[in-house]
Motif scaffolding. Sequence first.
Motif, mmCIF file in Angstrom:
data_model
loop_
_atom_site.group_PDB
_atom_site.id
_atom_site.type_symbol
_atom_site.label_atom_id
_atom_site.label_comp_id
_atom_site.label_asym_id
_atom_site.label_seq_id
_atom_site.Cartn_x
_atom_site.Cartn_y
_atom_site.Cartn_z
ATOM 1 N N ALA A 16 125.652 -7.512 18.454
ATOM 2 C CA ALA A 16 124.527 -6.713 19.214
ATOM 3 C C ALA A 16 124.296 -5.657 19.772
ATOM 4 C CB ALA A 16 123.199 -5.992 18.357
ATOM 5 N N ASN A 17 124.318 -4.440 20.632
ATOM 6 C CA ASN A 17 123.837 -4.357 21.961
ATOM 7 C C ASN A 17 122.033 -4.407 22.314
ATOM 8 O OD1 ASN A 17 124.257 -3.332 25.103
ATOM 9 N ND2 ASN A 17 124.359 -0.483 23.925
ATOM 10 N N GLY A 18 121.707 -5.569 22.132
ATOM 11 C CA GLY A 18 120.496 -5.438 22.203
ATOM 12 C C GLY A 18 120.126 -5.607 20.713
ATOM 13 N N ASN A 19 118.607 -6.615 20.560
ATOM 14 C CA ASN A 19 118.032 -7.094 19.203
ATOM 15 C C ASN A 19 116.872 -6.053 19.489
ATOM 16 O OD1 ASN A 19 117.094 -8.008 17.231
ATOM 17 N ND2 ASN A 19 115.859 -9.654 18.465
ATOM 18 N N THR A 20 116.778 -4.291 18.040
ATOM 19 C CA THR A 20 116.301 -3.793 18.410
ATOM 20 C C THR A 20 116.875 -3.349 17.185
ATOM 21 O OG1 THR A 20 116.370 -1.228 19.418
ATOM 22 C CG2 THR A 20 117.994 -1.726 19.212
ATOM 23 N N SER A 21 115.588 -2.172 16.233
ATOM 24 C CA SER A 21 115.892 -2.000 15.171
ATOM 25 C C SER A 21 115.909 -0.522 15.664
ATOM 26 C CB SER A 21 114.490 -2.116 14.293
ATOM 27 O OG SER A 21 113.172 -1.323 15.219
ATOM 28 N N ARG A 22 116.555 -0.202 16.453
ATOM 29 C CA ARG A 22 117.203 1.108 16.500
ATOM 30 C C ARG A 22 118.362 1.295 16.550
ATOM 31 N NH1 ARG A 22 113.771 1.253 20.684
ATOM 32 N NH2 ARG A 22 115.340 0.558 22.420
ATOM 33 N N GLU A 23 119.090 2.609 16.748
ATOM 34 C CA GLU A 23 120.262 2.728 16.015
ATOM 35 C C GLU A 23 121.754 2.236 17.135
ATOM 36 O OE1 GLU A 23 123.957 5.781 17.332
ATOM 37 O OE2 GLU A 23 122.667 5.473 14.909
ATOM 38 N N THR A 24 122.176 0.893 17.439
ATOM 39 C CA THR A 24 123.114 0.089 18.158
ATOM 40 C C THR A 24 124.299 0.024 18.191
ATOM 41 O OG1 THR A 24 122.803 -1.661 19.648
ATOM 42 C CG2 THR A 24 122.290 -2.571 17.057
ATOM 43 N N SER A 25 125.303 0.393 19.158
ATOM 44 C CA SER A 25 126.612 -0.008 19.721
ATOM 45 C C SER A 25 126.563 -1.566 19.507
ATOM 46 C CB SER A 25 127.284 0.077 20.669
ATOM 47 O OG SER A 25 126.789 1.693 20.755
ATOM 48 N N VAL A 26 127.880 -1.830 18.748
ATOM 49 C CA VAL A 26 128.633 -3.432 18.360
ATOM 50 C C VAL A 26 129.714 -3.668 19.747
ATOM 51 C CG1 VAL A 26 129.746 -5.153 16.812
ATOM 52 C CG2 VAL A 26 128.266 -2.986 15.854
ATOM 53 N N PHE A 27 129.707 -4.808 20.181
ATOM 54 C CA PHE A 27 130.474 -4.929 21.280
ATOM 55 C C PHE A 27 131.644 -6.817 20.919
ATOM 56 C CE2 PHE A 27 126.828 -6.395 23.481
ATOM 57 C CZ PHE A 27 127.223 -8.092 23.940
ATOM 58 N N ALA A 28 132.007 -6.675 21.463
ATOM 59 C CA ALA A 28 132.809 -7.787 21.352
ATOM 60 C C ALA A 28 133.180 -8.444 22.329
ATOM 61 C CB ALA A 28 134.009 -7.918 20.421
ATOM 62 N N GLY A 29 132.356 -9.911 22.510
ATOM 63 C CA GLY A 29 133.346 -10.986 23.800
ATOM 64 C C GLY A 29 133.210 -12.706 23.363
ATOM 65 N N PHE A 30 133.637 -12.918 24.064
ATOM 66 C CA PHE A 30 134.224 -14.499 23.939
ATOM 67 C C PHE A 30 132.915 -15.846 25.001
ATOM 68 C CE2 PHE A 30 136.525 -13.903 27.840
ATOM 69 C CZ PHE A 30 136.434 -14.924 29.783
ATOM 70 N N LYS A 31 131.827 -15.225 25.616
ATOM 71 C CA LYS A 31 130.979 -16.067 26.055
ATOM 72 C C LYS A 31 129.677 -15.518 25.329
ATOM 73 C CE LYS A 31 133.180 -15.133 30.362
ATOM 74 N NZ LYS A 31 133.091 -14.431 32.155
ATOM 75 N N LEU A 32 128.283 -15.738 25.210
ATOM 76 C CA LEU A 32 127.504 -15.581 24.568
ATOM 77 C C LEU A 32 126.476 -14.922 25.957
ATOM 78 C CD1 LEU A 32 126.539 -19.503 23.712
ATOM 79 C CD2 LEU A 32 127.186 -17.283 21.957
ATOM 80 N N TRP A 33 125.561 -14.102 25.026
ATOM 81 C CA TRP A 33 125.063 -13.011 26.332
ATOM 82 C C TRP A 33 123.835 -12.948 25.634
ATOM 83 C CZ3 TRP A 33 128.331 -11.280 29.257
ATOM 84 C CH2 TRP A 33 129.652 -10.753 29.008
ATOM 85 N N LYS A 34 122.501 -13.435 26.655
ATOM 86 C CA LYS A 34 121.682 -13.633 27.110
ATOM 87 C C LYS A 34 120.956 -11.910 26.351
ATOM 88 C CE LYS A 34 117.621 -13.990 29.759
ATOM 89 N NZ LYS A 34 116.681 -13.941 30.678
ATOM 90 N N ASP A 35 119.647 -12.283 25.683
ATOM 91 C CA ASP A 35 119.558 -11.298 24.808
ATOM 92 C C ASP A 35 120.020 -10.350 23.760
ATOM 93 O OD1 ASP A 35 116.814 -11.371 26.009
ATOM 94 O OD2 ASP A 35 117.008 -10.211 27.855
ATOM 95 N N TYR A 36 121.534 -10.471 23.576
ATOM 96 C CA TYR A 36 122.279 -9.983 22.730
ATOM 97 C C TYR A 36 122.547 -10.387 21.336
ATOM 98 C CZ TYR A 36 122.957 -6.509 26.886
ATOM 99 O OH TYR A 36 122.288 -5.391 27.620
ATOM 100 N N PRO A 37 121.890 -10.013 20.270
ATOM 101 C CA PRO A 37 122.188 -11.281 18.993
ATOM 102 C C PRO A 37 124.291 -11.400 18.447
ATOM 103 C CG PRO A 37 120.709 -9.594 18.720
ATOM 104 C CD PRO A 37 121.442 -8.748 19.994
ATOM 105 N N ARG A 38 124.613 -12.104 18.626
ATOM 106 C CA ARG A 38 126.116 -12.914 18.003
ATOM 107 C C ARG A 38 125.595 -12.358 16.126
ATOM 108 N NH1 ARG A 38 128.990 -18.538 18.104
ATOM 109 N NH2 ARG A 38 131.064 -17.991 17.418
ATOM 110 N N LEU A 39 126.398 -11.359 15.875
ATOM 111 C CA LEU A 39 126.199 -11.133 14.038
ATOM 112 C C LEU A 39 127.135 -11.650 13.598
ATOM 113 C CD1 LEU A 39 127.203 -7.882 14.827
ATOM 114 C CD2 LEU A 39 124.842 -9.073 14.752
ATOM 115 N N ARG A 40 125.985 -12.069 12.870
ATOM 116 C CA ARG A 40 126.738 -13.539 11.521
ATOM 117 C C ARG A 40 126.013 -11.731 10.226
ATOM 118 N NH1 ARG A 40 127.203 -17.742 10.243
ATOM 119 N NH2 ARG A 40 127.295 -18.712 7.641
ATOM 120 N N PHE A 41 126.668 -11.231 9.591
ATOM 121 C CA PHE A 41 126.455 -9.953 8.632
ATOM 122 C C PHE A 41 126.237 -10.923 7.160
ATOM 123 C CE2 PHE A 41 129.687 -8.690 11.455
ATOM 124 C CZ PHE A 41 128.760 -7.442 11.942
ATOM 125 N N LYS A 42 125.134 -10.055 6.263
ATOM 126 C CA LYS A 42 125.564 -10.363 5.127
ATOM 127 C C LYS A 42 125.800 -8.883 4.045
ATOM 128 C CE LYS A 42 121.414 -13.052 3.861
ATOM 129 N NZ LYS A 42 121.932 -14.246 3.277
#
Length: 346
Positions: free
Chosen positions: A125-151
């Motif tokens: 997620a492009n930021g840990n926010t409850s507002r509308e936010t874009s999704v991006f992909a990467g092979f590293k770990l990004w500070k303050d950008y949650p790795r998504l595990r969907f329900k």
Amino acid sequence: MPIHKLVPGQPHDPASPLLGQVLPRPEPLDPPPEPDPVTSPPVIADLTDALRLKGMLPTDRMVLRDQHGRVLCLQARSGDWGWVYLGDPKRYSADMVPLVVHVDLAAQEIVLAAEKKMVNWSLFANGNTSRETSVFAGFKLWKDYPRLRFKIKRRGTTIVNQRQMSVFTLGWTVGSTHMVLHAPAGDWGWLKLVPERDVPDDAQSRFSLHKLLMPSNKISDLLKATWPNATLGCQLSVDDYYEAVSEQQARSIWDNARLKDYGFKPEVFDCDEFAMAYKTQAAKDAYAQNGLYPYSVGIVYGQNAKGAHAANLFVDQWLRLQLIEPQTGAVQRASEWGYTPFHVMI
């Protein structure tokens, strides 16, 4: 029967983000630029019908599709991250990526990773926010950008091309806000996390997972493209489609065949017997996994100055022709084989 046409994409295999490597924000452009469409791409692959979430394997490679016929694409304008969108496969085929899918049905959770540039690119997620936010992909770990595990929010069916198929919605929760994975309608749309309350139920993106298929009448085209200067005899079975095979899956077939336990014996068990044993195991594995179609595995015979040789071919998840040496399990691009092929059997 397959329901949608597709064309190939990119590279190859293994791991998820580099553990322990936490990086600052990737400084994404906001909003991202429109993806570049492809003009009249050659259509050479199909999709299976939607697959059930139960029983998916780590070796499987999937395509995520929505109810509008768009597939998950990755616009990687940087070497380590890129925006994710849903696009019409006829226009945005160059950005289509196969997915590694992990499903936990007990927890009703699913993790998707885009397979690109030899590694798995996780979704963030492009930021840990409850507002509308874009999704991006990467092979590293990004500070303050949650790795998504969907329900897996809702599961049901929808009608596509006059056929009923299994679909589901995907969600993610930030604090007390329930978000859904969604892209606006059209030929393409950026994939975003949107507060569930902001998207009417009948407008939410409904997804399905599919495998790639190679039509049998396109196999000869792929062989000619791989070996344009070879004079090839080609023996095809009566099957209409072949399921694409990942390199991980190809190695698994080799392990299951236990070919490492066999030594080369001239005439009795030499290169052609190794190749036939591998081909037979591929059929047995497809049967054991309740495959919808046979695996895209064949045998190739070639010649060089030292003599003739036999090995195995398979069509991978990028619809490239790969070669596996059944005596060792080594995989290489078929175009780089050290022999001139003269006959192929699939």
